[in-house]
Design a protein around this motif. Structure first.
Motif, mmCIF file in Angstrom:
data_model
loop_
_atom_site.group_PDB
_atom_site.id
_atom_site.type_symbol
_atom_site.label_atom_id
_atom_site.label_comp_id
_atom_site.label_asym_id
_atom_site.label_seq_id
_atom_site.Cartn_x
_atom_site.Cartn_y
_atom_site.Cartn_z
ATOM 1 N N ASP A 1 -17.878 -38.653 -13.443
ATOM 2 C CA ASP A 1 -18.445 -40.033 -14.103
ATOM 3 C C ASP A 1 -19.834 -40.320 -12.975
ATOM 4 O OD1 ASP A 1 -17.105 -39.911 -11.388
ATOM 5 O OD2 ASP A 1 -16.743 -42.208 -11.477
ATOM 6 N N HIS B 1 -20.605 -36.004 -28.234
ATOM 7 C CA HIS B 1 -20.655 -37.334 -28.592
ATOM 8 C C HIS B 1 -21.952 -38.048 -28.135
ATOM 9 C CE1 HIS B 1 -20.449 -41.616 -26.992
ATOM 10 N NE2 HIS B 1 -19.711 -41.787 -27.945
ATOM 11 N N ASP B 2 -22.599 -37.763 -26.957
ATOM 12 C CA ASP B 2 -23.772 -38.524 -26.116
ATOM 13 C C ASP B 2 -25.028 -38.142 -27.110
ATOM 14 O OD1 ASP B 2 -22.269 -39.442 -24.488
ATOM 15 O OD2 ASP B 2 -22.898 -38.178 -22.736
ATOM 16 N N GLU C 1 -24.598 -40.314 -30.283
ATOM 17 C CA GLU C 1 -24.512 -41.789 -29.697
ATOM 18 C C GLU C 1 -26.228 -42.045 -29.256
ATOM 19 O OE1 GLU C 1 -23.955 -45.588 -28.154
ATOM 20 O OE2 GLU C 1 -22.948 -44.221 -29.783
ATOM 21 N N GLU D 1 -24.165 -46.088 -25.312
ATOM 22 C CA GLU D 1 -22.677 -45.963 -24.415
ATOM 23 C C GLU D 1 -22.468 -44.543 -24.408
ATOM 24 O OE1 GLU D 1 -19.775 -48.444 -26.139
ATOM 25 O OE2 GLU D 1 -21.181 -50.182 -26.182
ATOM 26 N N ARG E 1 -20.812 -41.079 -22.803
ATOM 27 C CA ARG E 1 -19.533 -40.806 -22.219
ATOM 28 C C ARG E 1 -19.513 -39.518 -21.381
ATOM 29 N NH1 ARG E 1 -16.275 -42.302 -27.401
ATOM 30 N NH2 ARG E 1 -16.130 -40.229 -27.526
ATOM 31 N N GLU F 1 -19.556 -36.715 -22.890
ATOM 32 C CA GLU F 1 -19.030 -35.740 -23.775
ATOM 33 C C GLU F 1 -19.516 -35.554 -24.959
ATOM 34 O OE1 GLU F 1 -15.638 -38.414 -24.838
ATOM 35 O OE2 GLU F 1 -15.002 -38.289 -22.851
#
Length: 262
Positions: A51, A242-243, A246, A258, A260, A262
């Motif tokens: 993170d 995903h990023d 996104e 947003e 993540r 991922e």
């Protein structure tokens, strides 16, 4: 604050940012083998934290670091010295190889070994009156903790020779002009600016940050053709994440992404 190892280094976790502190303020954060061992462990912990998107390297108290502990350096020349001569390269490698970008906050002093400690960081924020330089030629040796190898890659050979062979402190504004540091700020603002700089990095896609850093770090190690191939491969790795989707969707929808990781 999370204490590391022998307690000479601490980590302060802030959402997507980790602040790594040299925590020996009573000795101006002078580096000893236990402190350097703690630093290696600290950056390993940060590297493992999925993170965390960016980190800072700071000095607890009024000074970043006075460099190597002078008593330790004196004692290492004794025939029966048990000083671990390999621990400092381990520290520099841990900083250089960490997945996340690292921002150093250089306040008031970072001579000799402390100067070299900042070189593998990705960004350097310095105070206007900081004592920043490689002094080893005045101490009977020369910088051999990466100073003669990393420094020319940052500032060019001529500037590096001047810094190494004169042993003089580098004026912070001159350091900025030659690309050695990224910003010069008031002394009392160094730590806060380093954290704000890291927070700006944290707003970006973590996978993009990590692969971008990997590609940039390889730039001086690979021939151009192989470097371009490596860059493309790292880019293709992110196409089905995903990023990636996104990031473009957020831009088209005029909103904050947003991410993540991922």
């Amino acid at each position: 604050m999370e204490s590391v190892g022998s307690g000479l280094v601490t980590i302060d976790w802030h959402d997507h940012r980790a602040d790594v502190y040299l925590s020996r303020p009573d000795k101006r954060n002078a580096m000893t083998v236990p402190l350097m061992t703690d630093l290696v462990e600290a950056f390993e912990r940060v590297d493992a934290a999925d993170d965390v998107r960016a980190a800072t390297l700071l000095g607890e108290g009024p000074v970043f670091s006075a460099g190597m502990d002078l008593e330790m350096m004196r004692d290492r020349v004794e025939p029966d010295s048990e000083i671990d001569r390999d621990v400092f390269p381990d520290v520099l490698a841990a900083i250089e190889e960490i997945r996340q970008p690292v921002v150093a906050g250089i306040k008031r002093a970072a001579p000799a070994g402390a100067f070299e400690l900042t070189l593998p960081c990705d960004f350097r924020i310095i105070g206007r009156n900081a004592k920043y330089g490689l002094l080893e030629v005045a101490l009977g040796t020369f910088p051999h903790g990466g100073g003669t190898q990393r420094l020319p890659r940052l500032v060019g050979l001529s500037n590096a020779k001047e810094i190494v062979l004169t042993g003089a402190f580098v004026d912070p504004e001159d350091a900025a002009d030659m690309g050695l540091v990224h910003e010069v700020v008031d002394t009392d603002a160094v730590d806060d600016r380093a954290k704000a700089f890291a927070d700006d990095l944290c707003s970006n896609a973590p996978l993009g940050l990590r692969n971008g850093k990997r590609a940039l770090n390889a730039a001086f190690d690979l021939p151009l053709e192989r470097g371009l191939e490596y860059e493309r491969r790292l880019g293709f790795e992110l196409d089905d994440t995903h990023d990636y989707r996104e990031g473009f969707e957020a831009r088209l929808e005029d909103r904050e992404p947003e991410f993540r990781g991922e």
